[in-house]
Motif scaffolding. Structure first.
Motif, PDB file in Angstrom:
ATOM      1  N   VAL A  10       0.859  -1.178   0.000  1.00 25.76           N
ATOM      2  CA  VAL A  10       0.000   0.000   0.000  1.00 25.76           C
ATOM      3  C   VAL A  10       0.896   1.228   0.000  1.00 25.76           C
ATOM      4  N   SER A  12       0.843   5.496  -1.285  1.00 23.04           N
ATOM      5  CA  SER A  12       0.145   6.659  -1.802  1.00 23.04           C
ATOM      6  C   SER A  12       1.173   7.736  -2.093  1.00 23.04           C
ATOM      7  N   GLU A  13       0.985   8.440  -3.191  1.00 23.20           N
ATOM      8  CA  GLU A  13       1.936   9.491  -3.547  1.00 23.20           C
ATOM      9  C   GLU A  13       1.949  10.599  -2.501  1.00 23.20           C
ATOM     10  N   GLU A  14       0.782  10.897  -1.904  1.00 25.97           N
ATOM     11  CA  GLU A  14       0.706  11.981  -0.913  1.00 25.97           C
ATOM     12  C   GLU A  14       1.210  11.548   0.460  1.00 25.97           C
ATOM     13  N   LYS A  15       0.902  10.302   0.866  1.00 26.05           N
ATOM     14  CA  LYS A  15       1.203   9.879   2.238  1.00 26.05           C
ATOM     15  C   LYS A  15       2.260   8.798   2.317  1.00 26.05           C
ATOM     16  N   ASN A  18       1.282   3.920   3.925  1.00 27.25           N
ATOM     17  CA  ASN A  18       0.328   4.252   5.000  1.00 27.25           C
ATOM     18  C   ASN A  18      -0.622   3.101   5.354  1.00 27.25           C
ATOM     19  N   THR A  26      -5.391  -4.309   4.522  1.00 25.76           N
ATOM     20  CA  THR A  26      -4.725  -4.047   3.237  1.00 25.76           C
ATOM     21  C   THR A  26      -3.930  -5.231   2.733  1.00 25.76           C
TER      22      THR A  26
END
Length: 139
Positions: A10, A12-15, A18, A26
């Motif tokens: 998992v 994310s480009e922003e977080k 995570n 997940t």
């Protein structure tokens, strides 16, 4: 186009990574998330509470009926004719006179043949306690 990370990771480009902050599983090995059956829980709860309310209502209804009987007997005794001041703890007898009026007496029902309505005792709260009676509904 080639991915840098495998599908089970998992990211994310922003977080970034995570997975530990997400509210859902997940990974393939995570436990299954099941929605609880709230409808049956509510149904059981409603049934139990309704039974409690019904039992309490029946209990209160019986208590009310008992209180009304006590009130009716006290009203009957206080509205009867007597020419003495009743003593607390003493036993009195109520009779129906020939003219149809009720009167209170110390004389017991075995000592004369008047129509006996009931036997009462005055408690310290000035409430008449029924010791023996004919049904009030037939009077």
């Amino acid at each position: 186009m080639k991915k840098d990370r495998p599908d089970q990771i998992v990211f994310s480009e922003e977080k970034g990574y995570n997975a530990s902050m997400l509210p859902y599983a997940t990974t393939v090995g995570a436990p299954v998330i099941r929605i609880d059956d709230i409808v049956s829980w509510k149904s059981r709860g409603i049934t139990n509470v309704n039974k409690q309310f019904e039992n309490k209502f029946i209990e209160l209804k019986l208590e009310y009926e008992k209180l009304m009987k006590e009130y009716e007997w006290n009203e009957l005794v206080y509205n009867s004719k007597f020419s003495f001041e009743p003593v607390i703890g003493e036993i009195y007898h109520m009779y129906r006179a020939d003219d149809g009026l009720n009167f209170l007496s110390l004389i017991g029902p075995n000592e004369w043949n008047k129509e006996h309505i009931g036997t009462f005792k005055l408690n310290s709260d000035k409430k008449w306690i029924v010791l023996n009676h004919n049904d009030i509904n037939t009077l």
